[in-house]
Design an enzyme around this catalytic site. Structure first.
Site, PDB file in Angstrom:
ATOM      1  N   GLY A 181      25.509  -3.284 -22.087  1.00 32.36           N
ATOM      2  CA  GLY A 181      25.250  -1.778 -22.156  1.00 32.36           C
ATOM      3  C   GLY A 181      26.372  -1.080 -21.756  1.00 32.36           C
ATOM      4  O   GLY A 181      26.379  -0.005 -21.890  1.00 32.36           O
TER       5      GLY A 181
ATOM      6  N   GLU B  66      25.352 -10.092 -26.104  1.00 34.33           N
ATOM      7  CA  GLU B  66      23.853 -10.207 -26.307  1.00 34.33           C
ATOM      8  C   GLU B  66      23.574 -11.230 -27.007  1.00 34.33           C
ATOM      9  O   GLU B  66      22.246 -11.865 -26.859  1.00 34.33           O
ATOM     10  CB  GLU B  66      23.266  -8.688 -27.083  1.00 34.33           C
TER      11      GLU B  66
ATOM     12  N   ALA C  49      22.678  -4.141 -18.480  1.00 38.68           N
ATOM     13  CA  ALA C  49      21.469  -4.135 -17.865  1.00 38.68           C
ATOM     14  C   ALA C  49      21.215  -5.368 -16.926  1.00 38.68           C
ATOM     15  O   ALA C  49      22.088  -6.058 -16.871  1.00 38.68           O
ATOM     16  CB  ALA C  49      20.562  -4.408 -18.996  1.00 38.68           C
TER      17      ALA C  49
ATOM     18  N   GLU D 267      27.946  -0.250 -24.900  1.00 35.91           N
ATOM     19  CA  GLU D 267      27.161   0.878 -25.401  1.00 35.91           C
ATOM     20  C   GLU D 267      27.384   2.027 -24.905  1.00 35.91           C
ATOM     21  O   GLU D 267      27.422   3.123 -25.451  1.00 35.91           O
ATOM     22  CB  GLU D 267      25.640   0.299 -25.482  1.00 35.91           C
TER      23      GLU D 267
END
Length: 280
Positions: A125, A148, A74, A128
């Protein structure tokens, strides 16, 4: 009709190409931000992948990044601005997102294979996204990290259950709780979410060759098989088998032309000629 003319409108943050028959290539194109996903890029991916899912001539999508990174996750600068200005919270964003990060990390409604060509680093992300791909080809110099916890945020777009299944609880905990980077070889051999590690110059060509090999198989069979794999993540053994056998995707396979063609080609000792799957 030319596929290029059918692509939904999108910005230059996403490159859309058709390198092989039945194959869509999407390149995240924000190299100056290490391909961090902006609102615009997320919107582009959402609309183009929705079109891909509905386009019967396209059977496989390959995802890669422009420049030296695959995806930095992100855009944290935008995230901080949203926090400062009291915009939608991350909890609400995750809960309302149908397909997860970059329209891929929790994409459960597509039965078409997704291949990641990880040309460089993947963070947050970006990892992910990778964990929800069906095949992952990584560069030798690729690095994977879920940092994170070092930023006070949370890896919550699907990677926790997927990584736990792939690597086991203890190794998943190591990657998630420490937030430290792991190499492509570690991601393949210890954490088990990378299929192959290749020289940097061969990442995309290897991923496209995998896509080409998949297109030699019946698209009905491939898509029904992927549905079975997805159901295996959601259900216990018997329920997964029963749900899969009675699904619309399986019905399309058993009642379609490709099953007839595949069996006839076997008996006649020839190569099958597959048709595009019908829409569900």
């Amino acid at each position: 009709m030319n596929l290029s003319s059918q692509v939904p409108p999108h910005s230059d943050q996403l490159k859309v190409e058709f390198p092989l028959e039945h194959v869509l290539l999407l390149t995240l194109n924000r190299p100056d931000r290490l391909n961090a996903v902006s609102r615009q890029l997320n919107s582009d991916l959402t609309s183009v992948l929705r079109w891909f899912d509905e386009e019967p001539r396209l059977w496989i999508v390959v995802i890669t990044g422009q420049g030296r990174a695959f995806c930095a996750g992100a855009d944290l600068n935008v995230w901080q601005q949203d926090q400062m200005q009291g915009r939608i919270t991350e909890q609400e964003s995750v809960a309302s997102s149908l397909h997860g990060f970059a329209a891929i990390s929790r994409r459960h409604t597509s039965y078409k294979p997704i291949i990641a060509a990880v040309n460089g680093s993947a963070y947050g992300g970006g990892v992910e996204l990778v964990l929800n791909c069906d095949v992952v080809i990584a560069s030798e110099d690729a690095v994977f990290a879920l940092p994170e916890v070092k930023r006070g945020v949370l890896a919550v777009q699907g990677v926790i259950p997927r990584l736990a299944k792939a690597a086991g609880h203890q190794l998943a905990s190591e990657m998630l709780l420490l937030g430290n980077p792991v190499s492509a070889v570690q991601a393949r051999d210890r954490f088990r979410f990378v299929n192959a590690v290749v020289e940097p110059s061969n990442v995309l060509s290897t991923a496209l060759d995998v896509a080409r090999q998949i297109t030699l198989n019946s698209p009905d069979s491939v898509q029904s098989t992927k549905e079975g794999l997805m159901l295996a993540q959601k259900h216990h053994f018997e329920e997964a088998v029963r749900t899969h056998s009675l699904s619309l995707v399986s019905k399309r396979l058993y009642n379609g032309e490709n099953v007839k063609e595949g069996l006839a080609a076997f008996v006649e000792k020839r190569r099958p000629t597959w048709r595009n799957p019908s829409k569900l």
